[in-house]
Design an enzyme around this catalytic site. Structure first.
Site, PDB file in Angstrom:
ATOM      1  N   LEU A 509      -7.868  29.831  10.373  1.00 48.01           N
ATOM      2  CA  LEU A 509      -7.332  30.330   9.091  1.00 48.01           C
ATOM      3  C   LEU A 509      -7.878  29.607   7.944  1.00 48.01           C
ATOM      4  O   LEU A 509      -7.788  30.380   6.971  1.00 48.01           O
ATOM      5  CB  LEU A 509      -5.794  29.466   9.460  1.00 48.01           C
ATOM      6  CG  LEU A 509      -4.942  29.737  10.350  1.00 48.01           C
ATOM      7  CD1 LEU A 509      -3.640  28.818  10.332  1.00 48.01           C
ATOM      8  CD2 LEU A 509      -4.268  31.434  10.207  1.00 48.01           C
ATOM      9  N   GLY A 510      -9.042  28.877   8.111  1.00 43.32           N
ATOM     10  CA  GLY A 510      -9.571  28.242   7.074  1.00 43.32           C
ATOM     11  C   GLY A 510     -10.728  27.158   7.616  1.00 43.32           C
ATOM     12  O   GLY A 510     -10.301  26.492   8.548  1.00 43.32           O
ATOM     13  N   GLY A 512     -13.073  23.652   5.678  1.00 42.20           N
ATOM     14  CA  GLY A 512     -13.571  22.766   4.648  1.00 42.20           C
ATOM     15  C   GLY A 512     -14.445  21.785   5.245  1.00 42.20           C
ATOM     16  O   GLY A 512     -14.891  21.610   6.310  1.00 42.20           O
ATOM     17  N   GLY A 513     -14.678  20.637   4.316  1.00 43.29           N
ATOM     18  CA  GLY A 513     -15.504  19.542   4.649  1.00 43.29           C
ATOM     19  C   GLY A 513     -14.989  18.820   6.085  1.00 43.29           C
ATOM     20  O   GLY A 513     -15.733  18.071   6.697  1.00 43.29           O
ATOM     21  N   PHE A 514     -13.527  18.814   6.157  1.00 40.88           N
ATOM     22  CA  PHE A 514     -13.178  18.160   7.125  1.00 40.88           C
ATOM     23  C   PHE A 514     -13.323  18.777   8.560  1.00 40.88           C
ATOM     24  O   PHE A 514     -13.126  17.979   9.662  1.00 40.88           O
ATOM     25  CB  PHE A 514     -11.456  18.092   6.837  1.00 40.88           C
ATOM     26  CG  PHE A 514     -10.815  19.342   6.730  1.00 40.88           C
ATOM     27  CD1 PHE A 514     -10.404  20.015   8.008  1.00 40.88           C
ATOM     28  CD2 PHE A 514     -10.775  20.012   5.438  1.00 40.88           C
ATOM     29  CE1 PHE A 514      -9.899  21.367   7.694  1.00 40.88           C
ATOM     30  CE2 PHE A 514     -10.052  21.177   5.330  1.00 40.88           C
ATOM     31  CZ  PHE A 514      -9.779  21.876   6.580  1.00 40.88           C
ATOM     32  N   GLY A 515     -13.545  20.109   8.497  1.00 36.95           N
ATOM     33  CA  GLY A 515     -13.510  20.712   9.894  1.00 36.95           C
ATOM     34  C   GLY A 515     -12.607  22.064   9.664  1.00 36.95           C
ATOM     35  O   GLY A 515     -12.704  22.620   8.514  1.00 36.95           O
ATOM     36  N   LYS A 531      -5.247  21.709  13.344  1.00 35.11           N
ATOM     37  CA  LYS A 531      -6.492  21.092  12.260  1.00 35.11           C
ATOM     38  C   LYS A 531      -7.191  20.507  13.148  1.00 35.11           C
ATOM     39  O   LYS A 531      -6.977  19.199  13.764  1.00 35.11           O
ATOM     40  CB  LYS A 531      -5.910  20.076  11.294  1.00 35.11           C
ATOM     41  CG  LYS A 531      -6.597  19.696  10.349  1.00 35.11           C
ATOM     42  CD  LYS A 531      -5.949  18.634   9.208  1.00 35.11           C
ATOM     43  CE  LYS A 531      -6.930  18.016   8.252  1.00 35.11           C
ATOM     44  NZ  LYS A 531      -6.023  17.301   7.345  1.00 35.11           N
ATOM     45  N   ASP A 626      -3.279  12.118  -3.287  1.00 41.70           N
ATOM     46  CA  ASP A 626      -4.197  13.362  -3.173  1.00 41.70           C
ATOM     47  C   ASP A 626      -3.380  14.683  -3.493  1.00 41.70           C
ATOM     48  O   ASP A 626      -3.595  15.569  -2.606  1.00 41.70           O
ATOM     49  CB  ASP A 626      -4.815  13.335  -2.005  1.00 41.70           C
ATOM     50  CG  ASP A 626      -6.320  14.662  -1.998  1.00 41.70           C
ATOM     51  OD1 ASP A 626      -6.582  14.863  -3.362  1.00 41.70           O
ATOM     52  OD2 ASP A 626      -6.707  15.024  -1.048  1.00 41.70           O
TER      53      ASP A 626
END
Length: 816
Positions: A509-510, A512-515, A531, A626
């Site tokens: 699905l997407g 980023g820097g986290f995984g 996730k 955040d």
């Protein structure tokens, strides 16, 4: 008319009225045929700046060379901010400034020779020269458009609303050049300007100091005499711009590159009638470029700061290093042999070295392969060094590593290539030390009964925890029931792999820097979001554990539900309910026309309800830290759900605020007190909520370019519209036809109240919810918001007395 006659005429004009009468009659416009000579001046409409001829320095300098310049008009100490003819001084006492027949502004001598000119071709009739209150001298047409401005030709000083530009496509940029000496305005040896990915001070043609764009975002340059100063960097297309802002005070602050090479941020203090520096660069031991030589690292954490070689490197000249002469730098202990068996040593918290090559937006794994496949590559980094919020890019370095700086409160991770034997040697050394460390730990442990008891208790809890299949998780209860649960189940990794087709790209699905985030489908037909944190994730073990601990114990319709979690060796996985409408940022910034005004108001109220629950009604008082549009997910019916609790903190019942040395969050949504002092509270979340309100109403990101003033972000743009009584214009154009003006104005007013600079002035979420849902309450008037000037205050505090690193929260996500 002869040159002598013309000189006599000009002198007669100058002596026809006393000098003070000429100054009294000063104006802000110079029309064609009008002249300024002698001690005559132009004064901006508000009286802030003056333009005229001046003699630099003292009597001993000669009082012969004259220059056309702009200076502050309201302070007793003449302070020049711009010089037209800096490298061609005027010695003719009859020289004057005029707008010539071709409508250019020019300095002309008694022989009618041009000493300096704006030199713009084809200037239309009716154009005049005008000095603005910003300190900008412009050639303005009758239609109000400017064909030339002094701000495009900087000398040594920056003022608010001024931009220093660099085109990343053409490589052409502007530079400020210091005076040669304090009483000599001619071009000196130091210059300053933006280049690709960084700001640089040069000494001649050599770099003297540098800093990355990402490190300067929202630099807080200090506060003196009630004036708050910051530095901003923005990007529009291929053009990167640098500038300064200053709020408060009767005299605009300035940023000046002084003859010694320092970039100084200066504020005028009325009480002492002097300029006071709030910040200057370079000023510290490690600030100076390549201070420790090639591949040498400047360690600012040492007391005092010093140079050292990283693991796998040794001083090139040990004798010089022992004498504290570090210019020779460091060399590899074992030279690279260009083998695919080479390994990478990750060094944390480094200012990335100079002379990188940007490969582009690859994944971290692709970045590593890119470096390993090239024999010349010596290091790589996968970090956010761009001015965009999603600016994770791959950078590689060839040859020696220049200008390394170790600082625990700043920097990025750098992966340095070493021969495998070097890292193996380090691992063997660690294995040798491990038994010693274990023995020491056991000795300490046996001396602390309570610690041992606590550790055993935790170990006992871990042994009884059982994993369950993802199919067995009670999805229906998690989706629809009000019944809470005290803990999320630990899920078997194999069942997670099965639900996601072994983390297939088709289910992604997407990322980023986290995984990455994957959609999982169960046999029952239910869908979940998985996730999967990468090994190099910015979300570490603490954040992972924090999210599991918190979100599993929080139950509210406007909070995302955690269904389970999984850890297996290097795998860290979180399983959530699936959100088919993705995250709020994807909707309001990419498909904003799909979102009606009613749905926008519903989303705002839903986020407020969720935040009120966290602050006041849950079993634990939680500060999210955040909150942003990408962390708001939308279900089937567009109900908002707050997600990503990895950075959240729990407050005690009577606790009002907390403090941290490591400021984490997302630029643009952080409150001033949190970004500057590391102080966070409920009011920090309130500030973030206010930013989200303005983004949802406007359909615009909080960072970027806004037409009211070039240097304003969304907060400042909204404030300017509010002051001018045009706040409704902030509303997304696609929904203006259905505009309920009262509701829109109320939302904007609440948003502005939430982003006020002083945390004490912001409402609580209890008050916010009451204001949003009440139809008759009278709302207080907002004050000027914090961080309303400059770009991205996505803030990173720069060289203030305290320095922080801002961890970017990489929240995901497309639909989950």
């Amino acid at each position: 008319m002869s040159g002598l006659s013309f000189s006599i005429l000009i002198l007669l004009l100058c002596t026809a009225s006393p000098p003070h009468l000429l100054a009294t009659a000063a104006r802000d416009v110079l029309a064609p045929g009008q002249v300024i000579t002698g001690n005559q001046i132009l004064v901006s409409a508000g009286g802030t700046f003056a333009l005229g001829f001046f003699y630099p320095g003292s009597e001993s300098f000669g009082r012969k060379n004259r220059y056309l310049g702009i200076w502050y008009n309201r302070i007793p100490k003449i302070t020049v901010v711009w010089v037209a003819n800096r490298d061609q001084p005027v010695t003719d006492p009859a020289a004057f400034l005029t707008v010539t027949e071709d409508r250019n502004i020019a300095v002309v001598d008694s022989d009618r020779s041009s000493m300096w000119s704006s030199d713009v071709p084809g200037v239309p009739n009716g154009t005049v020269a005008m000095l603005l209150d910003s300190g900008n001298l412009v050639l303005r047409q009758e239609n109000g458009q400017d064909v030339w401005q002094s701000f495009d030709h900087p000398t040594d000083t920056f003022l608010p609303q001024m931009k220093l530009r660099y085109n990343q496509k053409t490589g052409i940029g502007q530079r400020a050049i210091a005076w040669r000496d304090v009483d000599d305005p001619s071009s000196g040896n130091f210059s300053f300007g933006p280049i690709s990915q960084q700001l640089v001070i040069w000494r001649g043609f050599k770099t003297y100091w540098r800093v990355s764009y990402q490190s300067t975002l929202g630099w807080y340059a200090g506060s003196t005499g009630g004036v708050q100063c910051s530095i901003w960097v923005s990007r529009v297309g291929d053009e990167v711009s640098f500038g300064i802002t200053g709020a408060g005070g009767s005299v605009p602050p300035r940023c000046t590159l002084v003859p010694s090479g320092e970039l100084k941020f200066m504020v005028w203090v009325e009480a002492s009638s002097e300029w006071v520096p709030t910040s200057s660069w370079p000023s510290r031991f490690c600030d100076f470029y390549a201070h420790c030589g090639p591949s040498g690292a400047c360690d600012s954490n040492a007391k005092p700061p010093t140079c050292r070689c990283l693991q796998g490197f040794v001083p090139k000249n040990q004798t010089e290093w022992e004498k504290k002469i570090f210019s020779s730098g460091c060399v590899r202990r074992v030279r690279l042999q260009c083998s695919k068996s080479d390994k990478f040593l990750q060094v944390e918290s480094l200012k990335l070295p100079d002379r990188s090559r940007i490969i582009g937006k690859k994944t971290e794994a692709e970045c590593k392969i890119e470096c390993l496949s090239n024999c010349q590559c010596t290091a790589y980094s996968y970090a956010n060094t761009s001015v965009e919020s999603d600016g994770y890019i791959c950078q590689v370095w060839y040859g020696e590593l220049i200008d390394l700086w170790i600082d625990d409160m700043d920097g990025n991770d750098l992966n340095i290539r070493l021969v495998a034997s070097e890292l193996d040697k380090m691992e063997k050394s660690f294995m040798f030390l491990l038994p010693v460390l274990v023995i020491c730990a056991l000795l300490v442990g046996t001396g602390s009964y309570f610690l041992v008891k606590r550790l055993r208790s935790r170990a006992r809890k871990r042994t009884v925890r059982k994993t369950m299949l993802l199919e067995d998780v009670d999805i229906s209860d998690s989706f629809g029931s009000d019944k809470g649960f005290s803990d999320a189940p630990l899920v078997d990794l194999k069942s997670v792999r099965c639900a996601t087709s072994d983390f297939s790209d088709t289910n992604k699905l997407g990322e980023g820097g986290f995984g990455s985030v994957y959609k999982g489908k169960l046999v029952s037909g239910h869908e979940v979001a998985v996730k999967r944190l990468s090994r190099g994730s910015k979300q570490g073990h603490h954040e992972f554990a924090n999210e599991v601990r918190l979100i599993a114990r929080l139950q509210h319709k406007n909070l995302v539900r955690l269904l389970g979690w999984c850890t297996d060796q290097d795998e860290k996985i979180l399983i959530y309910e699936y959100m088919p409408n993705k995250s709020l940022d994807k909707l309001i910034f990419a498909r904003s026309e799909e979102l009606s005004l009613e749905k926008r108001l519903m989303i705002i109220e839903g986020i407020a309800d969720g935040l009120l629950y966290l602050h006041h009604h849950s079993r634990m008082r939680v500060i999210h830290r955040d909150l942003k549009t990408s962390n708001i997910l939308l279900d089937n019916e567009m109900n908002p759900k707050i997600s990503d609790f990895g950075l959240a903190r729990i407050f005690e019942i009577n606790q009002t605020e907390g403090n941290t040395r490591k400021v984490v969050g997302t630029f643009g949504y952080m409150s001033p007190e949190y970004a500057i002092d590391g102080v966070f509270s409920e009011k920090s979340d309130v500030f973030s909520f206010g930013v989200i309100v303005l983004e949802v109403i406007s359909g615009k990101r909080c960072t970027g370019y806004y037409p009211c003033r070039e240097s304003l972000n969304l907060l400042g743009y909204a404030w300017e519209l509010w002051k001018e009584g045009r706040a409704v214009e902030l509303l997304e154009p696609a929904v203006k036809s259905s505009c309920q003006a009262d509701e829109v104005l109320k939302c904007i007013q609440v948003g502005l109240l939430c982003i006020e600079e002083d945390a004490a002035d912001r409402p609580t979420m209890n008050s916010v919810v009451s204001m949003l849902k009440s139809e008759s309450s009278v709302l207080p008037l907002p004050k000027q918001p914090g961080f309303s000037f400059g770009r991205n205050l996505r803030v990173r505090v720069g060289r203030s007395p305290r320095s922080f690193i801002y961890g970017l929260s990489e929240s995901i996500l497309e639909g989950r």
